[in-house]
Every structure is written in C-alpha cells, then in structure tokens.
Scaffold this motif. Structure first.
Motif, PDB file in Angstrom:
ATOM      1  N   ALA A 127       4.557  14.451  20.077  1.00  0.00           N
ATOM      2  CA  ALA A 127       4.192  15.690  19.386  1.00  0.00           C
ATOM      3  C   ALA A 127       5.398  16.315  18.705  1.00  0.00           C
ATOM      4  O   ALA A 127       5.292  16.859  17.597  1.00  0.00           O
ATOM      5  N   GLY A 128       6.570  16.242  19.354  1.00  0.00           N
ATOM      6  CA  GLY A 128       7.781  16.784  18.747  1.00  0.00           C
ATOM      7  C   GLY A 128       8.158  16.061  17.474  1.00  0.00           C
ATOM      8  O   GLY A 128       8.539  16.681  16.483  1.00  0.00           O
ATOM      9  N   LYS A 129       8.051  14.729  17.490  1.00  0.00           N
ATOM     10  CA  LYS A 129       8.334  13.944  16.289  1.00  0.00           C
ATOM     11  C   LYS A 129       7.376  14.312  15.164  1.00  0.00           C
ATOM     12  O   LYS A 129       7.773  14.475  14.001  1.00  0.00           O
ATOM     13  N   PHE A 130       6.086  14.415  15.504  1.00  0.00           N
ATOM     14  CA  PHE A 130       5.081  14.754  14.496  1.00  0.00           C
ATOM     15  C   PHE A 130       5.310  16.145  13.925  1.00  0.00           C
ATOM     16  O   PHE A 130       5.285  16.343  12.697  1.00  0.00           O
ATOM     17  N   LEU A 131       5.539  17.125  14.807  1.00  0.00           N
ATOM     18  CA  LEU A 131       5.727  18.504  14.343  1.00  0.00           C
ATOM     19  C   LEU A 131       6.985  18.650  13.492  1.00  0.00           C
ATOM     20  O   LEU A 131       7.016  19.455  12.566  1.00  0.00           O
ATOM     21  N   ALA A 132       8.014  17.868  13.822  1.00  0.00           N
ATOM     22  CA  ALA A 132       9.236  17.921  13.028  1.00  0.00           C
ATOM     23  C   ALA A 132       8.967  17.472  11.597  1.00  0.00           C
ATOM     24  O   ALA A 132       9.367  18.133  10.624  1.00  0.00           O
ATOM     25  N   ALA A 133       8.274  16.326  11.448  1.00  0.00           N
ATOM     26  CA  ALA A 133       7.956  15.814  10.112  1.00  0.00           C
ATOM     27  C   ALA A 133       6.963  16.721   9.402  1.00  0.00           C
ATOM     28  O   ALA A 133       7.099  16.991   8.195  1.00  0.00           O
ATOM     29  N   PHE A 134       5.970  17.217  10.146  1.00  0.00           N
ATOM     30  CA  PHE A 134       4.952  18.079   9.527  1.00  0.00           C
ATOM     31  C   PHE A 134       5.546  19.408   9.081  1.00  0.00           C
ATOM     32  O   PHE A 134       5.124  19.969   8.058  1.00  0.00           O
ATOM     33  N   SER A 135       6.518  19.932   9.825  1.00  0.00           N
ATOM     34  CA  SER A 135       7.169  21.187   9.442  1.00  0.00           C
ATOM     35  C   SER A 135       7.913  21.034   8.117  1.00  0.00           C
ATOM     36  O   SER A 135       7.852  21.910   7.248  1.00  0.00           O
ATOM     37  N   LEU A 136       8.605  19.905   7.961  1.00  0.00           N
ATOM     38  CA  LEU A 136       9.313  19.655   6.706  1.00  0.00           C
ATOM     39  C   LEU A 136       8.347  19.506   5.544  1.00  0.00           C
ATOM     40  O   LEU A 136       8.552  20.055   4.460  1.00  0.00           O
ATOM     41  N   PHE A 137       7.273  18.749   5.777  1.00  0.00           N
ATOM     42  CA  PHE A 137       6.273  18.560   4.719  1.00  0.00           C
ATOM     43  C   PHE A 137       5.584  19.872   4.363  1.00  0.00           C
ATOM     44  O   PHE A 137       5.433  20.211   3.191  1.00  0.00           O
TER      45      PHE A 137
END
Length: 261
Positions: A98-108
């Motif tokens: 979830a942390g990996k996903f949220l990190a990428a999603f936050s940037l996008f």
C-alpha cells in the motif's frame, strides 16, 4: 528502544515516496508539460470548448508515463537486493504494498492536479467570447464544468488502476525495463480490446465480434469503456466501485507475490 507500528508505517510511506520520486520525478514532471500542449491543441487551437479529446489523449499518454513511474517500485528492490529490508521492516506486507502504491499515486495525482492550470486559459477565452456574444444572437456557454470535473475523476481512477497494474508487474521481475515494457503492453492491450469491441454496428450486422459473451467479457476487462459516463459529466457509482475493486485486486496479487517468498 521500541518503534510504534503507526510511526513505522508512516516512516515507510515517506521512504517509498522518496524512492519513487527520486526515480520517476522527471517522468511525472513531464505530465503537466505534455498536458499543457495537449490541452492547447485539442481546445484553444481547435477552437473548441469541449475537453473530451483532451482527456482521452491524456489517457493515451498515461499508458506510457505511468509504467515509467511504477517500473522500479519493486523491480529495483529485487535487483539491488534491498527487498529484505522491506520484508523485515516492522510493517505488514500489505502495508508495504500500500505504501508503494500510495507513493506513486500521490505523485501522479499531484501532477494531474497541477495540470488543471491548463484549463484556466480555456475559461478566460470562454468568458471573453461570452461577453462578445451578448451583442449577437449567438450564445456561447464556454467550458462544461461538470464534464471537466467528471473527466478528472475518471482519469484519476483510471490512473489508480494503471498504477496498481504497474506495481503488480514490477513485483514479478527484477528488470525495470521489462517491468515498463510489460506494463505498457498490458495497458495498451486494454485499450486495443476496447477499440476492437466497438468496431462495427450490430444493427447493420457489421460487428467485428458477434459473440455477446465475448463482447461482455472484453467490456468488463477494458477500463476505458466505463470512462464514457465520466467524460459526459455523470457520476457512475458502479464504475467507481469497479475501478476501486481493480486496484484492490492487483494490490492483493502483489501482496500474494511477496507472501510466497
């Protein structure tokens, strides 16, 4: 000294943000620049207030940009042999994914919000044309705000699905280039399936795919087919549930990949 689970979770999320941003900042920063060029060409230069083409082209660009954003989320960890640090961290595998996903999603998501600045000139031109049309019989309504808000929400949801797919594929390989190519191929396949499924007319008997069951399956797999409601300015709750479900499915599969190791 003990570390609380909450603090370790937030710390890991910050580490993931830093890792993703250090790797993919250039590709993410390119989204507002490309969005500006696309918006200018599809609206102002085309003398149109409709933003439908703008957001559709933006989705096409996402097929290339998002794999560049997600290709090193897990592939680089395996290549550098640092994934054991993540697996032994005081956080669950689900939290790590979830942390990996949220990190990428936050940037996008941040890049997408910044790109909304491109729509300001369209409103300025619309206000000017509306003022000029008051003295004529022509009525100019300007940009369709509900359509823009719906399209933004749809693009954000599709981006979340694309990121979840990219994170999953990245967990399957240690080669970041392979992860990017495979993700681009998977996302492009979704788009191609939607196009093929729409070719021809059922009334004229020119439908390329005549099997109803096959068309239904393709329509379910394609994430683009449900975007049409958002582009028209409608809030489709079924589509929202569908997109969120896909995100959870691919994040669950990613977690299962690491649970088997």
């Amino acid at each position: 000294m003990t570390i609380s689970r909450a603090s370790s979770s937030s710390g890991l999320f910050l580490i993931n943000v830093g890792a993703v941003s250090s790797v993919s900042s250039q590709s993410v920063c390119g989204i507002p620049a490309m969005a500006a060029a696309i918006c200018s060409y599809t609206t102002i230069q085309s003398r149109s207030y409709s933003t439908a083409n703008y957001f559709y082209v933006l989705i096409l660009v996402m097929i290339v940009i998002i794999p560049l954003l997600t290709m090193r989320t897990f592939a680089e960890e395996r290549k550098m042999r640092t994934e054991q640090m993540l697996l032994t961290a005081p956080i669950s595998i689900t939290g790590m994914v979830a942390g990996k996903f949220l990190a990428a999603f936050s940037l996008f998501g941040g890049a997408l919000i910044v790109s909304c600045i491109n729509l300001i000139p369209l409103y300025i031109v619309g206000a000017r044309d509306s003022a000029l049309s008051e003295n004529t019989a022509t009525t100019i309504s300007g940009p369709n705000t509900p359509q823009i808000i719906g399209s933004l929400l749809g693009v954000l949801l599709i981006g979340a699905v694309f990121i979840a797919i990219g994170v999953f594929i990245s967990s399957l390989t240690e080669n970041q280039l392979s992860a990017a190519v495979l993700t681009i191929g998977a996302l492009a396949l979704m788009l191609v399936l939607n196009i093929v499924n729409q070719i021809g007319s059922e009334e004229n008997g020119t439908r390329l795919i005549n099997n109803y069951v096959l068309r239904y399956v393709i329509d379910w797999v394609s994430v683009i087919s449900r975007y049409s409601y958002f582009s028209a300015g409608y809030l489709d709750w079924a589509a929202i549930v569908y997109y969120i479900s896909l995100v959870f499915v691919f994040l669950f599969l990613t977690a299962r990949v690491y649970e088997r190791r």
